[in-house]
Write a protein that holds these residues in place. Structure first.
Motif, PDB file in Angstrom:
ATOM      1  N   SER A  66       2.523   5.255 -14.219  1.00  0.00           N
ATOM      2  CA  SER A  66       2.868   4.937 -12.836  1.00  0.00           C
ATOM      3  C   SER A  66       1.690   5.166 -11.897  1.00  0.00           C
ATOM      4  N   LYS A  67       0.921   6.229 -12.128  1.00  0.00           N
ATOM      5  CA  LYS A  67      -0.237   6.513 -11.278  1.00  0.00           C
ATOM      6  C   LYS A  67      -1.324   5.453 -11.434  1.00  0.00           C
ATOM      7  N   ILE A  68      -1.558   5.020 -12.667  1.00  0.00           N
ATOM      8  CA  ILE A  68      -2.555   3.972 -12.897  1.00  0.00           C
ATOM      9  C   ILE A  68      -2.138   2.683 -12.193  1.00  0.00           C
ATOM     10  N   MET A  69      -0.865   2.319 -12.334  1.00  0.00           N
ATOM     11  CA  MET A  69      -0.357   1.124 -11.674  1.00  0.00           C
ATOM     12  C   MET A  69      -0.405   1.274 -10.158  1.00  0.00           C
ATOM     13  N   GLY A  70      -0.149   2.488  -9.675  1.00  0.00           N
ATOM     14  CA  GLY A  70      -0.213   2.746  -8.239  1.00  0.00           C
ATOM     15  C   GLY A  70      -1.616   2.573  -7.692  1.00  0.00           C
ATOM     16  N   MET A  71      -2.620   3.005  -8.451  1.00  0.00           N
ATOM     17  CA  MET A  71      -4.009   2.856  -8.019  1.00  0.00           C
ATOM     18  C   MET A  71      -4.392   1.375  -7.923  1.00  0.00           C
ATOM     19  N   VAL A  72      -4.002   0.604  -8.953  1.00  0.00           N
ATOM     20  CA  VAL A  72      -4.283  -0.834  -8.947  1.00  0.00           C
ATOM     21  C   VAL A  72      -3.567  -1.511  -7.786  1.00  0.00           C
ATOM     22  N   LEU A  73      -2.310  -1.148  -7.584  1.00  0.00           N
ATOM     23  CA  LEU A  73      -1.505  -1.753  -6.523  1.00  0.00           C
ATOM     24  C   LEU A  73      -2.075  -1.446  -5.151  1.00  0.00           C
ATOM     25  N   LYS A 126       6.234   9.703  -6.614  1.00  0.00           N
ATOM     26  CA  LYS A 126       7.451   9.846  -5.829  1.00  0.00           C
ATOM     27  C   LYS A 126       8.079   8.488  -5.598  1.00  0.00           C
ATOM     28  N   THR A 127       9.411   8.457  -5.505  1.00  0.00           N
ATOM     29  CA  THR A 127      10.121   7.228  -5.204  1.00  0.00           C
ATOM     30  C   THR A 127      10.082   6.990  -3.705  1.00  0.00           C
ATOM     31  N   ASP A 128       9.595   5.802  -3.321  1.00  0.00           N
ATOM     32  CA  ASP A 128       9.487   5.505  -1.902  1.00  0.00           C
ATOM     33  C   ASP A 128      10.878   5.228  -1.325  1.00  0.00           C
ATOM     34  N   ALA A 129      11.164   5.854  -0.179  1.00  0.00           N
ATOM     35  CA  ALA A 129      12.482   5.687   0.456  1.00  0.00           C
ATOM     36  C   ALA A 129      12.718   4.254   0.911  1.00  0.00           C
ATOM     37  N   MET A 130      11.633   3.473   1.029  1.00  0.00           N
ATOM     38  CA  MET A 130      11.758   2.091   1.448  1.00  0.00           C
ATOM     39  C   MET A 130      12.507   1.271   0.398  1.00  0.00           C
ATOM     40  N   THR A 131      12.364   1.634  -0.879  1.00  0.00           N
ATOM     41  CA  THR A 131      13.040   0.909  -1.942  1.00  0.00           C
ATOM     42  C   THR A 131      14.265   1.634  -2.477  1.00  0.00           C
ATOM     43  N   HIS A 132      14.277   2.953  -2.351  1.00  0.00           N
ATOM     44  CA  HIS A 132      15.404   3.700  -2.937  1.00  0.00           C
ATOM     45  C   HIS A 132      15.460   5.086  -2.313  1.00  0.00           C
ATOM     46  N   SER A 133      16.376   5.259  -1.376  1.00  0.00           N
ATOM     47  CA  SER A 133      16.489   6.538  -0.683  1.00  0.00           C
ATOM     48  C   SER A 133      17.332   7.515  -1.494  1.00  0.00           C
ATOM     49  N   PRO A 134      17.215   8.832  -1.216  1.00  0.00           N
ATOM     50  CA  PRO A 134      18.045   9.821  -1.916  1.00  0.00           C
ATOM     51  C   PRO A 134      19.539   9.552  -1.755  1.00  0.00           C
ATOM     52  N   GLU A 135      19.935   9.060  -0.581  1.00  0.00           N
ATOM     53  CA  GLU A 135      21.349   8.759  -0.342  1.00  0.00           C
ATOM     54  C   GLU A 135      21.830   7.629  -1.247  1.00  0.00           C
ATOM     55  N   GLU A 136      20.976   6.604  -1.407  1.00  0.00           N
ATOM     56  CA  GLU A 136      21.331   5.487  -2.279  1.00  0.00           C
ATOM     57  C   GLU A 136      21.400   5.940  -3.736  1.00  0.00           C
ATOM     58  N   HIS A 137      20.498   6.830  -4.114  1.00  0.00           N
ATOM     59  CA  HIS A 137      20.494   7.349  -5.484  1.00  0.00           C
ATOM     60  C   HIS A 137      21.800   8.088  -5.771  1.00  0.00           C
ATOM     61  N   ALA A 193       0.835  -1.206   0.000  1.00  0.00           N
ATOM     62  CA  ALA A 193       0.000   0.000   0.000  1.00  0.00           C
ATOM     63  C   ALA A 193       0.872   1.258   0.000  1.00  0.00           C
ATOM     64  N   LEU A 194       1.951   1.238   0.783  1.00  0.00           N
ATOM     65  CA  LEU A 194       2.861   2.388   0.807  1.00  0.00           C
ATOM     66  C   LEU A 194       3.521   2.603  -0.556  1.00  0.00           C
ATOM     67  N   LEU A 195       3.886   1.482  -1.214  1.00  0.00           N
ATOM     68  CA  LEU A 195       4.472   1.594  -2.550  1.00  0.00           C
ATOM     69  C   LEU A 195       3.453   2.167  -3.533  1.00  0.00           C
ATOM     70  N   GLY A 196       2.211   1.655  -3.443  1.00  0.00           N
ATOM     71  CA  GLY A 196       1.159   2.130  -4.337  1.00  0.00           C
ATOM     72  C   GLY A 196       0.864   3.608  -4.146  1.00  0.00           C
ATOM     73  N   LEU A 197       0.820   4.038  -2.901  1.00  0.00           N
ATOM     74  CA  LEU A 197       0.548   5.449  -2.616  1.00  0.00           C
ATOM     75  C   LEU A 197       1.682   6.345  -3.099  1.00  0.00           C
ATOM     76  N   SER A 198       2.921   5.859  -2.984  1.00  0.00           N
ATOM     77  CA  SER A 198       4.054   6.656  -3.478  1.00  0.00           C
ATOM     78  C   SER A 198       4.001   6.758  -4.999  1.00  0.00           C
ATOM     79  N   MET A 199       3.532   5.691  -5.674  1.00  0.00           N
ATOM     80  CA  MET A 199       3.388   5.739  -7.124  1.00  0.00           C
ATOM     81  C   MET A 199       2.282   6.715  -7.524  1.00  0.00           C
ATOM     82  N   LEU A 200       1.215   6.769  -6.743  1.00  0.00           N
ATOM     83  CA  LEU A 200       0.135   7.715  -7.021  1.00  0.00           C
ATOM     84  C   LEU A 200       0.611   9.154  -6.888  1.00  0.00           C
ATOM     85  N   ARG A 201       1.581   9.378  -5.995  1.00  0.00           N
ATOM     86  CA  ARG A 201       2.126  10.723  -5.805  1.00  0.00           C
ATOM     87  C   ARG A 201       3.331  10.989  -6.702  1.00  0.00           C
TER      88      ARG A 201
END
Length: 207
Positions: free
Chosen positions: A180-187, A91-102, A81-89
């Motif tokens: 990405s937003k469409i996929m985020g809504m489905v997710l 934005k890259t979720d820090a849980m999978t890829h933080s700014p420091e890692e980028h 759900a957190l991943l899906g909501l980040s896709m709707l916004r």
């Protein structure tokens, strides 16, 4: 078959080809075309290997840590759900890829395995989805089909990342954000269904 189709759609959505294509394009902006193609191939291989290992060994890890399938389903529902909501916004979720890692990835010689394959693509959401699928479909035939889905996703990502430049230019930032937003809504919808199913099994009174 219906559940397996839902699983395949969930895996495709949670790995987010459109969003991760944009990340790949950003991380490889200063690389040569040959380097980009090599990284695309290595990333696809790494994704496939990770998902196959999880498919055949993941349930054993659950038993080793004493985690029940309903508990994992609830946790997985929250993570996805957190991943899906980040896709709707968009934005890259820090849980999978933080700014420091980028920032660190831009200076690394190879980004195929870390961070592209894991944790960006085959990250917590994909791993959780795979383990839940192997719990629901425990037979050898089921796991073989799940493995085919994993291999198919690996091949898809090889094609998407190999042609990342032309695809990103064709879609543009707006086009990739829409996908990405469409996929985020489905997710997000799938995640809340997982959460509800897990809670009903953990707390039967809710049913």
């Amino acid at each position: 078959m219906e559940h397996l189709i839902t699983f395949a759609i969930t895996m495709l959505t949670v790995t987010n080809p459109a969003g991760n294509l944009a990340i790949f394009a950003g991380l490889t902006a200063n690389r040569t075309e040959a380097e980009k193609q090599a990284i695309a191939r290595q990333t696809a291989i790494a994704i496939t290997v990770i998902m196959l290992v999880v498919t055949w060994v993941g349930s054993l890890l659950l038993k080793a840590f004493g985690v029940t399938p309903p508990g994992l389903e609830v946790a997985g529902g929250v993570i996805i759900a957190l991943l899906g909501l980040s896709m709707l916004r968009s934005k890259t979720d820090a849980m999978t890829h933080s700014p420091e890692e980028h920032e660190e990835a831009q200076t690394k010689d190879s980004i195929a395995v870390v961070p592209m394959a894991i944790p960006i693509i085959a990250g917590p959401g994909a791993i959780t989805t795979l383990i839940l699928a192997t719990q629901k479909f425990p037979t050898f035939e089921d796991r073989f089909i799940i493995s085919l889905v994993a291999v198919s996703i690996g091949l898809l990502f090889w094609l998407v990342l190999y042609f990342a430049g032309p695809i990103s230019r064709k879609l543009g930032v707006t086009g990739m954000n829409i996908v990405s937003k469409i996929m985020g809504m489905v997710l997000t919808a799938i995640a809340f269904q997982m959460l509800a199913n897990g809670l009903k099994e953990l707390l039967p009174g809710l049913a």
